[in-house]
Design a protein around this motif. Structure first.
Motif, mmCIF file in Angstrom:
data_model
loop_
_atom_site.group_PDB
_atom_site.id
_atom_site.type_symbol
_atom_site.label_atom_id
_atom_site.label_comp_id
_atom_site.label_asym_id
_atom_site.label_seq_id
_atom_site.Cartn_x
_atom_site.Cartn_y
_atom_site.Cartn_z
ATOM 1 N N TYR A 1 0.781 -1.100 -0.015
ATOM 2 C CA TYR A 1 -0.094 0.116 -0.157
ATOM 3 C C TYR A 1 0.734 1.105 0.009
ATOM 4 N N PHE A 2 0.475 2.107 -0.653
ATOM 5 C CA PHE A 2 0.879 3.445 -0.859
ATOM 6 C C PHE A 2 0.250 4.609 -0.417
ATOM 7 N N ALA A 3 0.548 5.721 -0.038
ATOM 8 C CA ALA A 3 -0.340 7.038 0.151
ATOM 9 C C ALA A 3 -0.554 7.351 -1.263
ATOM 10 N N SER A 4 -1.736 8.007 -1.552
ATOM 11 C CA SER A 4 -1.953 8.609 -2.901
ATOM 12 C C SER A 4 -1.755 10.056 -2.807
ATOM 13 N N MET A 5 -0.673 10.456 -3.301
ATOM 14 C CA MET A 5 -0.277 11.687 -3.465
ATOM 15 C C MET A 5 -1.480 12.637 -4.258
ATOM 16 N N ASP A 6 -1.663 11.937 -5.373
ATOM 17 C CA ASP A 6 -2.663 12.580 -6.051
ATOM 18 C C ASP A 6 -3.917 12.647 -5.235
ATOM 19 N N GLY A 7 -4.392 11.840 -4.591
ATOM 20 C CA GLY A 7 -5.615 12.036 -3.910
ATOM 21 C C GLY A 7 -5.430 13.040 -2.784
ATOM 22 N N MET A 8 -4.236 13.018 -2.154
ATOM 23 C CA MET A 8 -4.183 14.159 -1.004
ATOM 24 C C MET A 8 -4.021 15.411 -1.706
ATOM 25 N N GLN A 9 -3.474 15.752 -2.838
ATOM 26 C CA GLN A 9 -3.719 16.979 -3.479
ATOM 27 C C GLN A 9 -4.681 17.257 -4.041
ATOM 28 N N ASP A 10 -5.645 16.281 -4.400
ATOM 29 C CA ASP A 10 -7.031 16.725 -4.840
ATOM 30 C C ASP A 10 -7.844 17.249 -3.839
ATOM 31 N N LEU A 11 -7.809 16.659 -2.558
ATOM 32 C CA LEU A 11 -8.351 16.845 -1.409
ATOM 33 C C LEU A 11 -7.916 18.367 -0.856
ATOM 34 N N LEU A 12 -6.860 18.442 -0.833
ATOM 35 C CA LEU A 12 -6.418 19.819 -0.528
ATOM 36 C C LEU A 12 -6.789 21.085 -1.553
ATOM 37 N N GLY A 13 -6.747 20.656 -2.669
ATOM 38 C CA GLY A 13 -6.945 21.646 -3.715
ATOM 39 C C GLY A 13 -8.463 22.027 -3.637
ATOM 40 N N TYR A 14 -9.470 20.969 -3.259
ATOM 41 C CA TYR A 14 -10.882 21.110 -3.184
ATOM 42 C C TYR A 14 -11.081 22.046 -1.897
ATOM 43 N N LEU A 15 -10.326 21.803 -0.721
ATOM 44 C CA LEU A 15 -10.377 22.607 0.411
ATOM 45 C C LEU A 15 -9.939 24.057 0.505
ATOM 46 N N VAL A 16 -8.837 24.311 -0.292
ATOM 47 C CA VAL A 16 -8.735 25.629 -0.642
ATOM 48 C C VAL A 16 -9.062 26.441 -1.817
ATOM 49 N N GLU A 17 -9.935 25.586 -2.740
ATOM 50 C CA GLU A 17 -10.172 26.317 -3.777
ATOM 51 C C GLU A 17 -10.785 27.721 -3.923
ATOM 52 N N ASP A 18 -11.310 28.121 -2.827
ATOM 53 C CA ASP A 18 -11.892 29.547 -2.895
ATOM 54 C C ASP A 18 -10.980 30.396 -1.915
ATOM 55 N N CYS A 19 -9.860 29.871 -1.657
ATOM 56 C CA CYS A 19 -9.122 30.790 -0.591
ATOM 57 C C CYS A 19 -8.446 31.912 -1.319
ATOM 58 N N CYS A 20 -7.743 32.716 -0.691
ATOM 59 C CA CYS A 20 -6.893 33.814 -1.180
ATOM 60 C C CYS A 20 -7.753 34.713 -1.848
ATOM 61 N N GLY A 21 -8.874 35.293 -1.131
ATOM 62 C CA GLY A 21 -9.727 36.207 -1.955
ATOM 63 C C GLY A 21 -10.021 35.807 -3.371
ATOM 64 N N GLY A 22 -10.482 34.665 -3.477
ATOM 65 C CA GLY A 22 -10.907 34.299 -4.829
ATOM 66 C C GLY A 22 -9.748 33.926 -5.661
ATOM 67 N N LYS A 23 -8.467 33.982 -5.200
ATOM 68 C CA LYS A 23 -7.508 33.548 -6.158
ATOM 69 C C LYS A 23 -6.670 32.271 -5.834
#
Length: 110
Positions: free
Chosen positions: A73-95
């Motif tokens: 078994y391996f951690a899926s870095m793509d999966g982790m990046q996707d989750l983090l991307g979803y969580l911060v997709e509206d961050c930084c004043g919409g940027k």
């Protein structure tokens, strides 16, 4: 990642053993770990671990590879990046593009 997938990933990580497994596999990096090694490292019974591994695979947070009779078994870095991307997709004043370098760095080339 859509909302449903994000909720599945967050639900998978909201259980103690699964969070421990995910963090252990992140630490193991490119080498990953055999299921038995994970069970031993976390002092978890094989049948309990198997159910938790299945949930993490289904959530896209880990992946597996058969090696003869064993499964690594391996951690899926793509999966982790996707989750983090979803969580911060509206961050930084919409940027959200301002956060992308940080999210890409999380993958660490694993």
């Amino acid at each position: 990642m859509d909302k449903k997938a994000a909720l599945e990933a967050l639900a998978a990580l909201s259980q103690e053993t699964r969070l421990d497994v995910f963090r252990l596999l992140v630490r193991s990096g490119r080498d990953g770990m055999l299921a038995g090694e994970v069970a031993e490292a976390l002092n978890v019974r094989q049948n309990t671990l198997s159910a938790n591994l299945s949930i993490l695979v289904s959530a896209g947070l880990i992946r597996n590879q058969r090696e003869g009779r064993a499964i690594r078994y391996f951690a899926s870095m793509d999966g982790m990046q996707d989750l983090l991307g979803y969580l911060v997709e509206d961050c930084c004043g919409g940027k959200p593009e301002l956060c992308q370098p940080l999210i890409r760095q999380v993958g660490c080339g694993c």
